[in-house]
Design an enzyme around this catalytic site. Structure first.
Site, PDB file in Angstrom:
ATOM      1  N   ASN A 285       0.878  -1.175   0.000  1.00 46.20           N
ATOM      2  CA  ASN A 285       0.000   0.000   0.000  1.00 46.20           C
ATOM      3  C   ASN A 285       0.910   1.218   0.000  1.00 46.20           C
ATOM      4  OD1 ASN A 285      -1.797   2.070   0.458  1.00 46.20           O
ATOM      5  ND2 ASN A 285      -2.746   1.150   2.256  1.00 46.20           N
TER       6      ASN A 285
ATOM      7  N   HIS B 215     -17.129   3.326   7.546  1.00 47.97           N
ATOM      8  CA  HIS B 215     -15.678   3.175   7.736  1.00 47.97           C
ATOM      9  C   HIS B 215     -15.173   4.481   8.333  1.00 47.97           C
ATOM     10  CE1 HIS B 215     -11.556   1.762   6.580  1.00 47.97           C
ATOM     11  NE2 HIS B 215     -11.344   3.060   6.743  1.00 47.97           N
ATOM     12  N   LEU B 216     -14.768   4.408   9.603  1.00 48.40           N
ATOM     13  CA  LEU B 216     -14.410   5.616  10.346  1.00 48.40           C
ATOM     14  C   LEU B 216     -12.978   5.535  10.836  1.00 48.40           C
ATOM     15  CD1 LEU B 216     -17.673   5.763  12.521  1.00 48.40           C
ATOM     16  CD2 LEU B 216     -17.281   6.809  10.266  1.00 48.40           C
TER      17      LEU B 216
ATOM     18  N   ASN C 219      -9.057   8.139  10.124  1.00 49.71           N
ATOM     19  CA  ASN C 219      -8.674   9.511   9.784  1.00 49.71           C
ATOM     20  C   ASN C 219      -9.427   9.949   8.528  1.00 49.71           C
ATOM     21  OD1 ASN C 219      -7.071  11.851  10.381  1.00 49.71           O
ATOM     22  ND2 ASN C 219      -5.931  11.401   8.515  1.00 49.71           N
TER      23      ASN C 219
ATOM     24  N   CYS D 224      -8.946  10.828  17.320  1.00 45.93           N
ATOM     25  CA  CYS D 224     -10.205  10.773  18.051  1.00 45.93           C
ATOM     26  C   CYS D 224     -10.003  10.437  19.524  1.00 45.93           C
ATOM     27  CB  CYS D 224     -11.131   9.757  17.382  1.00 45.93           C
ATOM     28  SG  CYS D 224     -12.838   9.822  17.954  1.00 45.93           S
ATOM     29  N   ARG D 225      -9.002   9.633  19.824  1.00 47.68           N
ATOM     30  CA  ARG D 225      -8.747   9.254  21.220  1.00 47.68           C
ATOM     31  C   ARG D 225      -8.387  10.478  22.058  1.00 47.68           C
ATOM     32  NH1 ARG D 225      -4.499   4.753  19.370  1.00 47.68           N
ATOM     33  NH2 ARG D 225      -4.017   6.576  18.077  1.00 47.68           N
TER      34      ARG D 225
ATOM     35  N   GLU E 191      -8.547  -4.889   4.987  1.00 48.13           N
ATOM     36  CA  GLU E 191      -8.364  -4.596   3.567  1.00 48.13           C
ATOM     37  C   GLU E 191      -7.207  -5.384   2.967  1.00 48.13           C
ATOM     38  OE1 GLU E 191      -9.201  -0.064   2.907  1.00 48.13           O
ATOM     39  OE2 GLU E 191      -8.570  -0.344   4.988  1.00 48.13           O
TER      40      GLU E 191
END
Length: 404
Positions: A15, A211-212, A214, A287-288, A389
């Site tokens: 990737n 799908h959450l 960044n 988010c944390r 993925e």
């Protein structure tokens, strides 16, 4: 999920990003990662490769400004040092944008390269990096089949009513300006796994997959196929994300450039790198960090979470139009899999869909744990499903390679 033969089939999955290279060797039959890692800060002053093998984590510092080709050279040496090269049957590449050329994974040849190159104009940052990774891997693994797996392919089942913009039609016919959607491999994977979890055929399943991470996107999946998704021509459209704004008034561009003297590049940087959770919280895109600050009483952190959940809830509700009937809402990605606070907030705003939240099940579904987090009385289920993925890429690569 596709199936492979019982024989061990190891696939190198790559990737390739603009300044990073994520890699793993995966047994396509089981999804087991033999080795995995990340080369990051490529082309900068302090590039490095971090990898995990046999439970041990190792860091290799690269020479200053080494880029993708050098990182893959180091990766090849690493694979050979651990005697992993003899079992490889293919290299699978995550390609972000396939345009309308590619509706499924394909063996890479000159024609495919040309198609990826053409689609790269729609996502230059991702597309050109993908091409660099393919070229480097072809040079380093000359004897192995190289397979491209496209983020956009799963969404090619969308109807033109869903994918066209209300722009002059020739912009679509001449330049391919339309909604393509992304995170396709993730939405495909979690839909299949959720159908198995609920013991129902994917061909008769209606899901809304969130799908959450960044980057964030929602997909409406009807009878196992994508019928709408929130990302568009680029990954900027749709939900509020870590650093991306998501949907905005396009007139903002004119305001910023004419009234505040922003350049086009500055506007692009603002919308992609400085907005979203980071822009509202003024703390972080993680988010944390924002959750911890919100619990501690930080008002901007609380506002960022409330905005994120409100916009996500609106998008999920909108997808009842194409679906009409809903079997389950699926939460996946780093935030979707771990942020129980966000899941509970979103589900509470969607009670009219017949979905609810079992608090204990919601708390338990973290750190890679899948499960139904709604009560047994819920008309529509809420499910946490960890995405994979890389396994999808390995499976597709293995299936194509065994047909050669």
């Amino acid at each position: 999920m596709p199936t492979t033969s019982p024989k061990s089939q190891h696939v190198l999955v790559l990737n390739c990003g603009s300044s990073s290279l994520k890699f793993a060797i995966i047994d396509a039959n089981t999804g087991h990662e033999i080795i995995s890692g990340l080369a990051e800060r490529l082309g900068a002053a302090t590039p490095s490769i971090k990898y995990k093998f046999n439970g041990a984590k190792t860091v290799i510092n690269l020479a200053a400004e080494q880029a993708h080709a050098e990182a893959i050279d180091t990766l090849v040496s690493l694979i050979k040092d651990h005697n992993l090269d003899e079992q490889l049957i293919a290299v699978g590449h995550r390609v972000v944008h396939g345009g309308e050329h590619f509706t499924q994974s394909v063996l890479i040849d000159e024609k495919v390269i040309a198609g990826i190159t053409q689609a790269a104009t729609l996502a230059p940052l991702h597309g050109h990096a993908n091409l660099l990774g393919i070229a480097s891997a072809q040079a380093s693994f000359e004897g192995l089949p190289q397979i491209a797996v496209f983020d956009t392919a799963f969404h090619q089942t969308m109807n033109e009513v869903a994918y066209l913009y209300a722009l002059p039609y020739k912009l679509y016919t001449e330049f391919g300006v339309r909604r393509y959607g992304f995170h396709g491999t993730s939405h495909f994977y979690v839909a299949g796994q959720t159908a198995k979890l609920l013991n129902q055929p994917i061909e008769k399943s209606n899901f809304i997959s969130a799908h959450l991470g960044n980057g964030c996107s929602v997909c409406a999946i009807k009878n196992g196929k994508s019928v709408d998704t929130s990302m568009g021509l680029t990954p900027l459209e749709g939900l509020m994300m870590g650093t991306r704004s998501g949907d905005i008034d396009p007139g903002l561009f004119n305001f910023l450039t004419t009234q505040l003297d922003y350049t086009a590049q500055q506007v692009d940087n603002l919308l992609n790198q400085k907005s979203g959770l980071l822009g509202i919280s003024e703390l972080s895109n993680d988010c944390r960090t924002i959750e911890d600050a919100a619990v501690a009483g930080n008002k901007k952190a609380m506002l960022a979470l409330d905005m994120f959940c409100y916009r996500l809830s609106k998008q999920i509700a909108a997808y009842m139009v194409p679906l009409q009937r809903l079997d389950a809402i699926i939460f996946t990605g780093g935030i979707g899999e771990n942020a129980d606070i966000i899941r509970e907030k979103v589900i509470s705003q969607l009670a009219f869909l017949g979905v609810d939240c079992d608090q204990q099940a919601n708390l338990n579904a973290r750190f890679g744990q899948e499960g139904v987090i709604s009560s047994s009385q819920a008309r529509s289920k809420a499910v946490v499903m960890p995405t994979n993925e890389e396994w999808v890429i390995a499976l597709d690569a293995a299936n194509i390679a065994k047909e050669l």
